[in-house]
Design a protein around this motif. Structure first.
Motif, PDB file in Angstrom:
ATOM      1  N   CYS A 221       9.607 -11.127  -3.450  1.00  0.00           N
ATOM      2  CA  CYS A 221      10.698 -11.594  -4.307  1.00  0.00           C
ATOM      3  C   CYS A 221      11.289 -12.889  -3.762  1.00  0.00           C
ATOM      4  CB  CYS A 221      11.768 -10.508  -4.360  1.00  0.00           C
ATOM      5  SG  CYS A 221      13.152 -10.923  -5.430  1.00  0.00           S
ATOM      6  N   ARG A 222      11.459 -13.867  -4.629  1.00  0.00           N
ATOM      7  CA  ARG A 222      11.995 -15.153  -4.176  1.00  0.00           C
ATOM      8  C   ARG A 222      13.485 -15.055  -3.836  1.00  0.00           C
ATOM      9  NH1 ARG A 222      14.736 -17.610  -8.677  1.00  0.00           N
ATOM     10  NH2 ARG A 222      14.447 -16.230 -10.442  1.00  0.00           N
ATOM     11  N   LEU A 223      14.131 -13.952  -4.274  1.00  0.00           N
ATOM     12  CA  LEU A 223      15.574 -13.837  -4.086  1.00  0.00           C
ATOM     13  C   LEU A 223      15.959 -12.845  -2.997  1.00  0.00           C
ATOM     14  CD1 LEU A 223      16.527 -13.656  -7.868  1.00  0.00           C
ATOM     15  CD2 LEU A 223      16.731 -15.643  -6.362  1.00  0.00           C
ATOM     16  N   ALA A 224      14.949 -12.224  -2.336  1.00  0.00           N
ATOM     17  CA  ALA A 224      15.260 -11.133  -1.419  1.00  0.00           C
ATOM     18  C   ALA A 224      16.148 -11.594  -0.263  1.00  0.00           C
ATOM     19  CB  ALA A 224      13.970 -10.532  -0.877  1.00  0.00           C
ATOM     20  N   VAL A 225      17.126 -10.763   0.078  1.00  0.00           N
ATOM     21  CA  VAL A 225      17.970 -10.998   1.247  1.00  0.00           C
ATOM     22  C   VAL A 225      17.868  -9.774   2.155  1.00  0.00           C
ATOM     23  CG1 VAL A 225      19.581 -12.536   0.060  1.00  0.00           C
ATOM     24  CG2 VAL A 225      19.979 -10.065   0.026  1.00  0.00           C
ATOM     25  N   GLN A 226      18.511  -9.832   3.313  1.00  0.00           N
ATOM     26  CA  GLN A 226      18.376  -8.757   4.276  1.00  0.00           C
ATOM     27  C   GLN A 226      18.711  -7.387   3.678  1.00  0.00           C
ATOM     28  OE1 GLN A 226      16.661  -8.890   6.827  1.00  0.00           O
ATOM     29  NE2 GLN A 226      17.075  -6.744   7.303  1.00  0.00           N
ATOM     30  N   ALA A 227      19.762  -7.325   2.881  1.00  0.00           N
ATOM     31  CA  ALA A 227      20.203  -6.041   2.326  1.00  0.00           C
ATOM     32  C   ALA A 227      19.114  -5.378   1.473  1.00  0.00           C
ATOM     33  CB  ALA A 227      21.464  -6.237   1.493  1.00  0.00           C
ATOM     34  N   CYS A 228      18.269  -6.191   0.853  1.00  0.00           N
ATOM     35  CA  CYS A 228      17.217  -5.647  -0.010  1.00  0.00           C
ATOM     36  C   CYS A 228      16.218  -4.821   0.790  1.00  0.00           C
ATOM     37  CB  CYS A 228      16.456  -6.772  -0.706  1.00  0.00           C
ATOM     38  SG  CYS A 228      17.481  -7.823  -1.738  1.00  0.00           S
ATOM     39  N   ARG A 229      16.091  -5.140   2.076  1.00  0.00           N
ATOM     40  CA  ARG A 229      15.057  -4.489   2.877  1.00  0.00           C
ATOM     41  C   ARG A 229      15.553  -3.213   3.543  1.00  0.00           C
ATOM     42  NH1 ARG A 229      11.763  -9.074   2.695  1.00  0.00           N
ATOM     43  NH2 ARG A 229      13.021 -10.962   2.800  1.00  0.00           N
TER      44      ARG A 229
ATOM     45  N   ASP B 134       0.853  -1.177   0.000  1.00  0.00           N
ATOM     46  CA  ASP B 134       0.000   0.000   0.000  1.00  0.00           C
ATOM     47  C   ASP B 134       0.894   1.233   0.000  1.00  0.00           C
ATOM     48  OD1 ASP B 134      -2.174   1.559   0.099  1.00  0.00           O
ATOM     49  OD2 ASP B 134      -2.769   1.047   2.150  1.00  0.00           O
ATOM     50  N   LEU B 135       0.461   2.315  -0.697  1.00  0.00           N
ATOM     51  CA  LEU B 135       1.403   3.421  -0.812  1.00  0.00           C
ATOM     52  C   LEU B 135       1.650   4.159   0.483  1.00  0.00           C
ATOM     53  CD1 LEU B 135       0.099   6.216  -3.198  1.00  0.00           C
ATOM     54  CD2 LEU B 135      -1.375   4.876  -1.824  1.00  0.00           C
ATOM     55  N   VAL B 136       0.765   4.023   1.482  1.00  0.00           N
ATOM     56  CA  VAL B 136       1.069   4.696   2.744  1.00  0.00           C
ATOM     57  C   VAL B 136       2.042   3.906   3.624  1.00  0.00           C
ATOM     58  CG1 VAL B 136      -1.059   6.039   2.825  1.00  0.00           C
ATOM     59  CG2 VAL B 136      -0.961   3.816   3.938  1.00  0.00           C
ATOM     60  N   ASP B 137       2.197   2.614   3.366  1.00  0.00           N
ATOM     61  CA  ASP B 137       3.257   1.944   4.130  1.00  0.00           C
ATOM     62  C   ASP B 137       4.215   1.187   3.229  1.00  0.00           C
ATOM     63  OD1 ASP B 137       0.629   0.043   5.670  1.00  0.00           O
ATOM     64  OD2 ASP B 137       1.494  -0.213   3.678  1.00  0.00           O
ATOM     65  N   LEU B 138       4.843   1.950   2.347  1.00  0.00           N
ATOM     66  CA  LEU B 138       5.862   1.370   1.477  1.00  0.00           C
ATOM     67  C   LEU B 138       7.051   0.956   2.323  1.00  0.00           C
ATOM     68  CD1 LEU B 138       5.883   3.753  -1.615  1.00  0.00           C
ATOM     69  CD2 LEU B 138       5.299   1.334  -1.594  1.00  0.00           C
ATOM     70  N   PRO B 139       7.655  -0.194   2.012  1.00  0.00           N
ATOM     71  CA  PRO B 139       8.806  -0.625   2.793  1.00  0.00           C
ATOM     72  C   PRO B 139       9.994   0.310   2.580  1.00  0.00           C
ATOM     73  CG  PRO B 139       8.477  -2.039   0.879  1.00  0.00           C
ATOM     74  CD  PRO B 139       7.307  -1.109   0.930  1.00  0.00           C
ATOM     75  N   ALA B 140      10.936   0.284   3.534  1.00  0.00           N
ATOM     76  CA  ALA B 140      12.107   1.155   3.439  1.00  0.00           C
ATOM     77  C   ALA B 140      13.008   0.727   2.289  1.00  0.00           C
ATOM     78  CB  ALA B 140      12.893   1.117   4.756  1.00  0.00           C
ATOM     79  N   GLY B 141      13.081  -0.570   2.053  1.00  0.00           N
ATOM     80  CA  GLY B 141      13.990  -1.068   1.025  1.00  0.00           C
ATOM     81  C   GLY B 141      13.318  -1.186  -0.324  1.00  0.00           C
ATOM     82  N   CYS B 142      13.747  -2.196  -1.075  1.00  0.00           N
ATOM     83  CA  CYS B 142      13.165  -2.455  -2.390  1.00  0.00           C
ATOM     84  C   CYS B 142      11.679  -2.767  -2.228  1.00  0.00           C
ATOM     85  CB  CYS B 142      13.880  -3.649  -3.015  1.00  0.00           C
ATOM     86  SG  CYS B 142      13.107  -4.242  -4.522  1.00  0.00           S
ATOM     87  N   ALA B 143      10.828  -2.094  -3.016  1.00  0.00           N
ATOM     88  CA  ALA B 143       9.382  -2.272  -2.862  1.00  0.00           C
ATOM     89  C   ALA B 143       8.947  -3.695  -3.194  1.00  0.00           C
ATOM     90  CB  ALA B 143       8.645  -1.271  -3.756  1.00  0.00           C
ATOM     91  N   PHE B 144       9.734  -4.395  -3.993  1.00  0.00           N
ATOM     92  CA  PHE B 144       9.354  -5.741  -4.425  1.00  0.00           C
ATOM     93  C   PHE B 144       9.829  -6.819  -3.446  1.00  0.00           C
ATOM     94  CE2 PHE B 144       9.897  -9.439  -7.469  1.00  0.00           C
ATOM     95  CZ  PHE B 144       8.535  -9.661  -7.630  1.00  0.00           C
TER      96      PHE B 144
END
Ligand SMILES: Nc1ncnc2c1ncn2[C@@H]1O[C@H](COP(=O)(O)OP(=O)(O)OP(=O)(O)O)[C@@H](O)[C@H]1O
Ligand SMILES: Nc1ncnc2c1ncn2[C@@H]1O[C@H](COP(=O)(O)OP(=O)(O)OP(=O)(O)O)[C@@H](O)[C@H]1O
Ligand SMILES: [Mg+2]
Ligand SMILES: [Mg+2]
Lengths: 326, 324
Positions: free
Chosen positions: A290-298, A276-286
């Motif tokens: 994402c099946r490949l996401a790691v800690q750094a992505c967030r 939701d646009l009011v609580d976009l994550p700090a990191g990569c929005a996807f």
């Protein structure tokens, strides 16, 4: 100098649950006669981007960044100046024809109006031109249909009436937001050919928003893939389609229903929903999907990585994404 | 067993604005003698050129307009012979997703209220929290979230609004859903989610679809049978697999040829169908497609081909349908 240069464009929307960005940090340039496609998931900010370029965002939205059109910053222009440009030098085909066609005027009058206002045509020649345009977008018996009201047209005919209106003044830039979604494939082809002719013959530039990857592939020189209000991949269309570098772009391509695939196989989906646009994550929005996401992505939104020849993707895991999915 | 939809000889004409006081107002023959039946669980896809009468056909099936001639039966009832209260009662068993989602959502109501409205027609009223749970579940099944129930339609993007309209049609799990271009405003990943959901509902609750779409891939994925319309008539009808593998009508072939392919290295120089459709051709005596047909002959201009069975389960209206 590019005809249109967009620098760090953002659209911030105030909602009942706080404010959020529908578009963030968007950069691109468009030369005269060039064509650019925007693809991405429903709600990722494609229409907001187009509306921002026309300065037609809803009242609860604020535009940031610069929109340089022929060197002039439209983000700073006043309403009187915008009225000279809209519909005349920059025209838009809106996503929902019924909301942008005025139900109390005939379509002929709505097409003739900008011709009289911007081109100084008299009523009779504006009407003749309206009929010619309706004919060009494939409305049968344009001479008879010119006096129809919007509700008397089929969905696709309304969309074509709006296309005729957008093309009436021979704009420098055409913003086409899902221009052919209501059209069957043969008329879609006719419209895309018409737009292609205008690009080739009169040097019109085109920004085409479409979720139909086939339409994008056949129409535009370069492509931007958006997710969560940001560009996640961009480059020459052939490079983006051959590379599919970003995990989101890969998911998008896997989800297409294909003719001939029939009812046998289940369609691949991307698990989860858009943030939701009011609580976009700090990191990569996807990252959340994402099946490949790691800690750094967030931690922070990844910067675009150059992949050569104008192709780039904003992802920390491009190497892993290159391996075929397990 | 009665068919879910049974249409016989349906015709719908609309008047156009009068051009002169001394001539009758011209009219559009939007649907021009259409007959078909849909058996329970055998979804039918309708494809065809913009303006050929698909939405009009949908409105006839939904009893939103009376036909100029012919009969429309849904679940065994002749809709136009039914008393208003009986029709209202029957309505919860057939729902529609409109082509123009924005126009069909009341801007003053929250999404929860819009989506939950068809539940009011159920014979047993649901308890408050049960009702809320149903609304949340259906919103989630179309890729929206529980919090969206409290927002208003204008706060959503075009594709999100379309999903609200779909959720509304699905919530009562009706026997028949008439869906007019339900996924054309959706990007492929959300589209896949909605199409999978439509199939799940079919498999689990036996929902039958009358699906209108210009995307042949979508029709192929959801429907058992496909009808191709041209100028208010069905020109070809067959099981999806047969129709896409072995189209017999030249218009169907042209449609299949025009599908865009996601391959930028292999752009085709458009083989656009030439010419446009006119109302005159409808009333002419020849084949309505003759003016645009690549293999037209004199006999096509002399006599209109009838829609006939050319192979088991395969109907086509072309003089050459049986040939190579
Ligand atoms: N008036 C509004 N108030 C609050 N939020 C809004 C408003 N209009 C749009 N949004 C939100 O802004 C985001 C971007 O919307 P936008 O219309 O640009 O999406 P889109 O990419 O065009 O999607 P689609 O493919 O569905 O048309 C969405 O999440 C939408 O819910
Ligand atoms: N209320 C009306 N008054 C006059 N003509 C109408 C009316 N509604 C529809 N028509 C005409 O009837 C014909 C069929 O329209 P319909 O909406 O059924 O087409 P369609 O097949 O759904 O097309 P699309 O794919 O563009 O939505 C069109 O020529 C349209 O202009
Ligand atoms: Mg949009
Ligand atoms: Mg329609």
């Amino acid at each position: 100098m590019a005809l249109l240069e967009v620098r760090d464009l953002s659209v911030e929307i105030a909602t009942s649950r706080g404010t959020g960005f529908a578009v963030r940090g968007l950069n691109f340039a468009l030369e005269r006669g060039q064509t650019l496609g925007i693809v991405g998931e429903s709600g990722c900010g494609k229409s907001m981007t187009a509306l921002a370029l026309m300065r037609l965002v809803p009242e609860n939205a604020r535009i940031g960044g610069a929109i340089l059109f022929d060197g002039e910053d439209l983000a700073q222009a006043d309403e009187a100046r915008l009225c000279q440009i809209r519909g005349n030098r920059i025209a838009m085909i809106f996503q929902e024809p019924m909301t942008s066609l005025n139900p109390v005027h005939t379509i002929g009058r709505q097409i003739a109006e900008p011709l009289m206002m911007h081109r100084g045509l008299d009523a009779a020649s504006a009407r003749a031109e309206a009929i010619r345009l309706l004919d060009r977008v494939g409305i049968p018996e344009a001479r008879r249909r010119v006096d129809s009201w919007p509700h008397q047209l089929s969905g696709g005919q309304r969309q074509r009436a709006m296309i005729a209106m957008a093309l009436s003044c021979g704009p420098d830039i055409l913003l086409a937001d899902e221009p052919t979604t209501a059209l069957d494939v043969t008329i879609q082809r006719q419209i895309l050919t018409l737009i292609g002719d205008l690009v080739r013959d009169s040097g019109m530039s085109l920004i085409l928003i479409s979720h139909d990857l086939g339409v994008i592939a056949e129409t535009v020189d370069s492509t931007v893939v958006m997710y969560g209000g940001m560009a996640v991949e961009s480059g020459p269309t052939a490079r983006v389609f051959a590379g599919l570098a970003h995990p989101y772009t890969q998911g998008l391509f896997a989800a297409r229903p294909q003719l001939g695939q029939g009812a046998g196989k289940r369609l691949a989906t991307i698990a989860g929903v858009v943030p939701d646009l009011v609580d976009l994550p700090a990191g990569c929005a996807f990252a959340g999907r994402c099946r490949l996401a790691v800690q750094a992505c967030r931690v922070a939104p990844p910067a675009p990585q150059d992949l050569g020849l104008g192709h780039s993707a904003a992802c920390l895991r491009l190497d892993a994404a290159r391996e075929p999915a397990a | 067993m009665t068919a879910v939809v049974d249409i016989q000889g349906a015709v719908k004409h609309y008047r156009l604005p009068r051009e002169s006081l001394f001539h009758p107002a011209p009219s559009v023959h939007a649907v021009n003698g259409v007959s078909f039946a849909i058996a329970r669980g055998r979804s039918l896809g309708v494809v065809g050129e913009s303006g050929c009468g698909k939405s009009t056909l949908a409105r006839l099936v939904m009893a939103l307009e009376p036909p100029t001639a012919g009969t429309v039966k849904v679940l065994g009832h002749d809709l136009n012979a039914l008393a208003a209260d009986k029709l209202r009662e029957l309505r919860r068993h057939f729902q529609m997703v409109f082509q123009d989602p924005y126009g069909s959502l009341d801007p003053r109501h929250t999404v929860g209220r819009i989506v939950g409205e068809p539940l009011d027609g159920l014979e047993t009223r649901l308890a408050r929290d049960e009702r809320r749970a149903r609304i949340v579940a259906v919103l989630e099944s179309v890729g929206l979230r529980a919090a969206d129930a409290d927002k208003y339609p204008h706060e959503f993007s075009g594709g999100q609004r379309q999903r609200i309209a779909i959720a509304r049609a699905l919530i009562t799990r009706p026997a028949l859903i008439v869906a007019d271009e339900p996924v054309s405003a959706l990007d492929v990943s959300v589209q896949a989610q909605v199409l999978n959901l439509m199939r799940d509902l079919r498999d689990r609750y036996g929902v039958t679809y009358l699906l209108i779409s210009h995307d042949l891939g979508v029709v192929d994925y959801v429907c058992d049978d496909v009808a191709v319309m041209y100028l208010g008539r069905i020109v070809e009808q067959a099981p999806a697999k047969t129709l896409f593998a072995d189209p017999r009508h030249p218009y169907t072939k042209a449609l299949l040829d025009a599908v865009p392919r996601p391959d930028p290295t292999n752009r085709r120089q458009g083989t656009v169908l030439k010419g446009t459709v006119s109302v005159e051709t409808v009333t002419g005596r020849g084949c309505p497609f003759a003016d645009r047909c690549p293999r037209v002959e004199q006999r096509c201009r002399d006599a209109a081909p009838a829609l006939r069975t050319i192979a088991p389960d395969h109907l086509a209206a072309c003089h050459f349908a049986e040939g190579p």
